[in-house]
Design a protein around this motif. Structure first.
Motif, PDB file in Angstrom:
ATOM      1  N   GLU A 193     -45.266  40.727  45.442  1.00 16.52           N
ATOM      2  CA  GLU A 193     -43.727  40.568  45.766  1.00 16.52           C
ATOM      3  C   GLU A 193     -43.210  39.280  46.141  1.00 16.52           C
ATOM      4  O   GLU A 193     -42.328  39.108  45.723  1.00 16.52           O
ATOM      5  CB  GLU A 193     -43.441  41.845  46.897  1.00 16.52           C
ATOM      6  CG  GLU A 193     -43.694  43.416  46.334  1.00 16.52           C
ATOM      7  CD  GLU A 193     -42.585  43.729  45.397  1.00 16.52           C
ATOM      8  OE1 GLU A 193     -41.381  42.962  45.259  1.00 16.52           O
ATOM      9  OE2 GLU A 193     -42.665  44.769  44.922  1.00 16.52           O
ATOM     10  N   ASN A 194     -43.548  38.845  47.441  1.00 16.28           N
ATOM     11  CA  ASN A 194     -43.031  37.712  48.009  1.00 16.28           C
ATOM     12  C   ASN A 194     -43.902  36.560  48.051  1.00 16.28           C
ATOM     13  O   ASN A 194     -43.257  35.306  48.240  1.00 16.28           O
ATOM     14  CB  ASN A 194     -42.449  37.934  49.511  1.00 16.28           C
ATOM     15  CG  ASN A 194     -41.690  39.288  49.190  1.00 16.28           C
ATOM     16  OD1 ASN A 194     -40.535  39.263  48.561  1.00 16.28           O
ATOM     17  ND2 ASN A 194     -41.746  40.328  49.901  1.00 16.28           N
ATOM     18  N   THR A 199     -41.576  39.095  34.625  1.00 16.91           N
ATOM     19  CA  THR A 199     -40.796  39.772  35.658  1.00 16.91           C
ATOM     20  C   THR A 199     -41.457  39.867  37.004  1.00 16.91           C
ATOM     21  O   THR A 199     -42.536  39.528  36.993  1.00 16.91           O
ATOM     22  CB  THR A 199     -40.622  41.222  34.998  1.00 16.91           C
ATOM     23  OG1 THR A 199     -42.153  41.840  34.933  1.00 16.91           O
ATOM     24  CG2 THR A 199     -39.881  41.298  33.637  1.00 16.91           C
ATOM     25  N   PRO A 200     -40.925  40.128  37.947  1.00 11.99           N
ATOM     26  CA  PRO A 200     -41.354  39.981  39.377  1.00 11.99           C
ATOM     27  C   PRO A 200     -41.927  41.342  39.689  1.00 11.99           C
ATOM     28  O   PRO A 200     -41.692  42.200  39.028  1.00 11.99           O
ATOM     29  CB  PRO A 200     -40.317  39.733  40.214  1.00 11.99           C
ATOM     30  CG  PRO A 200     -39.026  40.431  39.521  1.00 11.99           C
ATOM     31  CD  PRO A 200     -39.313  40.325  38.066  1.00 11.99           C
ATOM     32  N   GLY A 201     -42.723  41.435  40.830  1.00 15.92           N
ATOM     33  CA  GLY A 201     -43.038  42.799  41.324  1.00 15.92           C
ATOM     34  C   GLY A 201     -44.568  42.717  41.690  1.00 15.92           C
ATOM     35  O   GLY A 201     -45.362  41.456  41.540  1.00 15.92           O
ATOM     36  N   ASP A 202     -45.220  43.852  42.091  1.00 15.48           N
ATOM     37  CA  ASP A 202     -46.547  43.787  42.456  1.00 15.48           C
ATOM     38  C   ASP A 202     -47.423  43.757  41.161  1.00 15.48           C
ATOM     39  O   ASP A 202     -48.625  43.352  41.072  1.00 15.48           O
ATOM     40  CB  ASP A 202     -46.793  45.222  43.035  1.00 15.48           C
ATOM     41  CG  ASP A 202     -46.630  45.326  44.258  1.00 15.48           C
ATOM     42  OD1 ASP A 202     -46.628  44.187  45.110  1.00 15.48           O
ATOM     43  OD2 ASP A 202     -46.112  46.469  45.017  1.00 15.48           O
ATOM     44  N   HIS A 203     -46.915  44.000  39.955  1.00 15.85           N
ATOM     45  CA  HIS A 203     -47.496  43.760  38.793  1.00 15.85           C
ATOM     46  C   HIS A 203     -46.247  43.100  37.677  1.00 15.85           C
ATOM     47  O   HIS A 203     -45.075  43.554  37.521  1.00 15.85           O
ATOM     48  CB  HIS A 203     -47.877  45.060  38.111  1.00 15.85           C
ATOM     49  CG  HIS A 203     -48.768  45.079  36.832  1.00 15.85           C
ATOM     50  ND1 HIS A 203     -50.109  45.218  37.106  1.00 15.85           N
ATOM     51  CD2 HIS A 203     -48.869  44.977  35.659  1.00 15.85           C
ATOM     52  CE1 HIS A 203     -50.952  44.792  35.995  1.00 15.85           C
ATOM     53  NE2 HIS A 203     -49.971  44.745  35.101  1.00 15.85           N
ATOM     54  N   SER A 204     -46.635  41.796  37.319  1.00 12.55           N
ATOM     55  CA  SER A 204     -45.611  41.056  36.601  1.00 12.55           C
ATOM     56  C   SER A 204     -45.962  41.260  35.182  1.00 12.55           C
ATOM     57  O   SER A 204     -47.102  41.213  34.693  1.00 12.55           O
ATOM     58  CB  SER A 204     -46.059  39.448  36.913  1.00 12.55           C
ATOM     59  OG  SER A 204     -45.475  39.251  38.368  1.00 12.55           O
ATOM     60  N   LEU A 209     -35.240  45.853  40.128  1.00  8.64           N
ATOM     61  CA  LEU A 209     -36.491  45.248  39.817  1.00  8.64           C
ATOM     62  C   LEU A 209     -36.279  43.834  39.267  1.00  8.64           C
ATOM     63  O   LEU A 209     -37.126  42.947  39.928  1.00  8.64           O
ATOM     64  CB  LEU A 209     -37.295  45.867  38.501  1.00  8.64           C
ATOM     65  CG  LEU A 209     -38.296  45.466  37.966  1.00  8.64           C
ATOM     66  CD1 LEU A 209     -39.649  45.221  38.936  1.00  8.64           C
ATOM     67  CD2 LEU A 209     -38.828  45.906  36.608  1.00  8.64           C
ATOM     68  N   LEU A 210     -34.895  43.642  38.733  1.00  6.83           N
ATOM     69  CA  LEU A 210     -34.958  41.932  38.009  1.00  6.83           C
ATOM     70  C   LEU A 210     -33.918  41.388  38.938  1.00  6.83           C
ATOM     71  O   LEU A 210     -32.840  40.892  38.495  1.00  6.83           O
ATOM     72  CB  LEU A 210     -34.547  42.409  36.678  1.00  6.83           C
ATOM     73  CG  LEU A 210     -35.587  43.026  35.877  1.00  6.83           C
ATOM     74  CD1 LEU A 210     -35.042  43.303  34.230  1.00  6.83           C
ATOM     75  CD2 LEU A 210     -37.019  42.152  35.597  1.00  6.83           C
TER      76      LEU A 210
END
Length: 762
Positions: free
Chosen positions: A418-419, A446-451, A491-492
């Motif tokens: 995430e960060n 795209t970001p997140g725990d799963h890109s 999310l974005l």
């Protein structure tokens, strides 16, 4: 029975016992490798580690058996059959320990006190593998030189003929494991191993009426156990141990591994080879992947989904009324298991009028597809294995580009943060991002725990603009439980998109290729960092090591025996044993590399691994037979020895350009590439097989010499299996690995020219 028929019966009896040993050892090896693969979560690293441990223990057992056979030379009269009895006991133990090995391989979590859903640390798995393989490998290794000695004493059968028989038996065992993979559960196969070992033991102990009873009793006991359905009971009990206190809805074996479906409240967790593959239904994950991917295209009509469609992703794609879906799944067992789960509507999904289901390898499907897709979604785990890495390489991206429409979109995903994205995970992202940029002009992350990575051939098609995607989503009015405008905007967030994009752009420019699996290497590094086995940044330092330095270290290790030998008979012996060890290393390196190449070019290798190993053993048997006949005709061993060493270096060095030419040629279909790989396999096996009788002859021709040569061959092969799978392939790629092995064999050949006389003294 007259003397001549009796002598012929004795000769064939010992050869049949040798073949039985090879057959039994092959099946036991495959069974243990498959079970340990479950503990290693399906990672091919386990194949190198397990095979290395197997070969090492067989080599140690062979050395022990060779010592025992030499000690019995003068103290035992031929009629007592001491060596034959000892070989028979080893064979019985081999069959018995195979069953025990499967049981304990499935009980590793209980042994280490690790929860059933937790990953066993790699360090513990390595030590467990070495310990579990030890009894079976030792039994197989001890039996060989004892059989050679007994055959020599009782029937004047040369050790090289026993080795040939053992090779043919191993060939048949590999073929049997391939043929039975879909039909015979492991414990049933283990009982078959025990029965085959008992038959071979009866033949070995035939001259001792008292000891003949032991293997006969063992064979009868195994037959009774099969009639009483003991294997089915062991199978059910071991699965309860593997998944304690869990409700197993369905379980299925296939030639690709083991699938189990476990009930968790309203969800079903699917485990493949002991690792969590996916859970279903997962509405948030499925909705995010399906809708975010299809929103990237202005009008997605033809969609291809590779893998894990039963987790809800396929159903979400079909909510788009204009989309027609081709769903590709390699292993039909996952569909069978999912069909037994009442929580899932698998039958209704597969019967959907806009879905076509294909039971094929996704990589081959894309490569040979005549269709053009608007969206291709790779719904597979990260490149944690060499098999999965094939879907994250520049070669696959090029094949996918040819299967896409002009404005088509390719989608795939990787674990992320995430960060914070550490250097190892950043390198993993970069190993996929940079190859995508080589093939596609536009790539969005795209970001997140799963890109998720979206790539297109036309600029401006893929986007991470939340407003544009939200507007497109509302226009299409697709029903969803969680996915909506607010979810897209959360999310974005622009700053998060910029963070993950900049992380990918600044990652090292390592290009993930089929024959140099950089992504696989970095995923292994991420796992090692997570488990505390590697310090931060270690992967980058390891990758910076130059190939010449690594080759020099290997040559220095092989040069230690020669430094102590110096001259004379010791140098001659060191050249012979070192040569057989180097060729064993090169042969195993070639075998592992060709299995890896077959997997890349023709799909999942586990379905054909038994047949490919059988081809290698067929070449080995042919080489042994050829040189055995040459020695029987009185041919000089020294020049033939050096010629075969040079041939081994040439075959190993010629493999990378041959494979590169096959992969680059559009005319090279599955049949041609499989045939070429099989031919290289057979050539590598022929070199190893030809050198065995020559080495035994050069060391005196005794059973003890056969044990020494056998141990040297296996030690080199064990080292080759470990280094190739764990270090060389991820670090050097297939070309560098083969070239390093070729240099090793060439150096040993050069030493042999100085140590062995090539002509008769005048």
């Amino acid at each position: 029975m007259t003397d001549q028929p009796r002598a012929r019966w004795a000769e064939w009896r010992w050869l049949a016992a040798g073949g039985g040993l090879g057959f039994t050892a092959a099946l036991a090896q495959v069974l243990l490798l498959r079970e340990l693969l479950v503990g290693f979560r399906g990672n091919e690293l386990s194949l190198g580690i397990s095979l290395s441990a197997w070969l090492l223990w067989v080599a140690l057992g062979s050395a022990v058996g060779g010592r025992l056979s030499r000690e019995r030379r003068d103290s035992a009269a031929p009629e007592t059959g001491v060596c034959g009895v000892a070989a028979a006991v080893s064979l019985v133990l081999l069959g018995l320990l195979s069953v025990a090995g499967i049981w304990f391989a499935r009980d590793l979590r209980a042994i280490f006190g690790v929860g059933w859903a937790e990953f066993i640390p790699i360090s513990r798995l390595v030590s467990a593998t070495v310990i579990l393989v030890a009894p079976v490998g030792l039994a197989a290794g001890v039996a060989f030189p004892l059989l050679c000695r007994a055959a020599q004493m009782h029937a004047r059968v040369a050790p090289r003929r026993v080795y040939l028989a053992e090779s043919v038996g191993f060939l048949l065992g590999g073929a049997a494991s391939f043929a039975s993979a879909d039909h015979v559960p492991p414990f049933t196969a283990a009982l078959a191993v025990g029965f085959a070992a008992a038959v071979a033991a009866v033949l070995a102990a035939w001259d001792s009426r008292a000891w003949r009873v032991l293997p006969l009793t063992w064979a009868v006991a195994l037959s009774a156990a099969a009639v009483a359905r003991v294997p089915a009971g062991l199978e059910a009990a071991s699965l309860r141990n593997l998944y304690p206190e869990q409700r197993i809805i369905a379980h299925e074996y296939s030639r690709y591994g083991s699938w189990a479906a476990l009930a968790h409240a309203e969800q079903v967790a699917f485990y493949h080879n002991g690792a969590l593959a996916f859970s279903a239904p997962q509405p948030i994950v499925a909705e995010t992947l399906a809708h975010l991917a299809l929103l990237q295209h202005p009008d997605p009509r033809r969609v291809l989904l590779i893998g894990d469609g039963v987790d809800g992703t396929a159903a979400e794609i079909l909510k788009h009324p204009q989309a027609r879906l081709d769903y590709v799944e390699l292993d039909p067992a996952v569909i069978t298991v999912a069909g037994d789960c009442p929580q899932l509507d698998t039958a209704d999904l597969l019967a959907h009028p806009r879905l076509r289901f294909f039971r094929r390898d996704g990589r081959l499907f894309v490569k040979r597809s005549r269709n053009r897709y608007d969206v291709i979604i790779v719904n597979l785990p990260e490149p944690a294995t060499a098999l999965l890495n094939r879907f994250y390489t520049v070669e696959f991206f090029t094949e996918a580009r040819r299967a896409m429409t002009a404005g088509g979109v390719l989608c795939l995903g990787l674990p992320s943060g995430e960060n914070y994205i550490g250097p190892e995970m950043q390198a993993l992202h970069g190993s996929v991002y940079h190859p995508l940029r080589l093939v596609f002009p536009d790539v969005v992350v795209t970001p997140g725990d799963h890109s998720y990575f979206f790539a297109s051939l036309r600029r401006g098609v893929v986007t991470a603009d939340a407003e544009a995607l939200a507007a497109r989503w509302e226009e299409r009015a697709v029903p969803a439980r969680y996915f909506d405008r607010y979810y897209i905007e959360a999310l974005l967030l622009p700053e998060r998109v910029d963070f993950v994009t900049q992380s990918c752009r600044s990652a090292p420019r390592a290009i993930n290729r089929d024959f140099r699996p950089v992504g696989y290497f970095h995923d292994v590094a991420v796992s090692g960092l997570t488990e505390g086995l590697l310090p931060p940044g270690a992967a980058a330092r390891i990758r910076a090591l130059p190939l010449p330095l690594l080759v020099a270290v290997g040559l220095a290790l092989f040069g230690v025996p020669f430094a102590f030998a110096r001259r004379g008979q010791r140098l001659r012996r060191a050249a012979i044993v070192g040569g057989i060890a180097a060729v064993g290393l090169a042969g195993m390196t070639l075998e592992v590399c060709l299995l890896f190449a077959f997997q890349i070019m023709n799909g999942h290798v586990y379905a054909q691994v038994g047949a490919l190993v059988a081809v290698f053993m067929g070449g080995l048997a042919l080489g042994t037979w050829t040189e055995s006949r040459a020695l029987a005709r009185g041919a000089r061993a020294e020049p033939r020895w050096l010629a075969w060493l040079i041939a081994g270096a040439v075959v190993t060095a010629a493999t990378p350009p041959a494979l590169a030419a096959l992969e680059a040629s559009p005319a090279a279909g599955a049949v041609l590439s499989a045939t070429a790989i099989a031919a290289l396999m057979a050539a590598g096996g022929a070199v190893v097989g030809a050198l065995f009788p020559l080495a035994v002859h050069l060391l005196g021709g005794s059973a003890g010499a056969a044990g020494t040569v056998y141990a040297g061959d296996l030690c080199g092969a064990a080292l080759g299996a470990f280094i190739t799978a764990v270090v060389a392939l991820p670090l050097l790629g297939l070309p560098g690995t083969c070239y390093a092995a070729a240099v090793m064999v060439g150096a040993i050949a050069a030493v042999g020219m100085a140590a062995l006389p090539l002509r008769h003294a005048s």
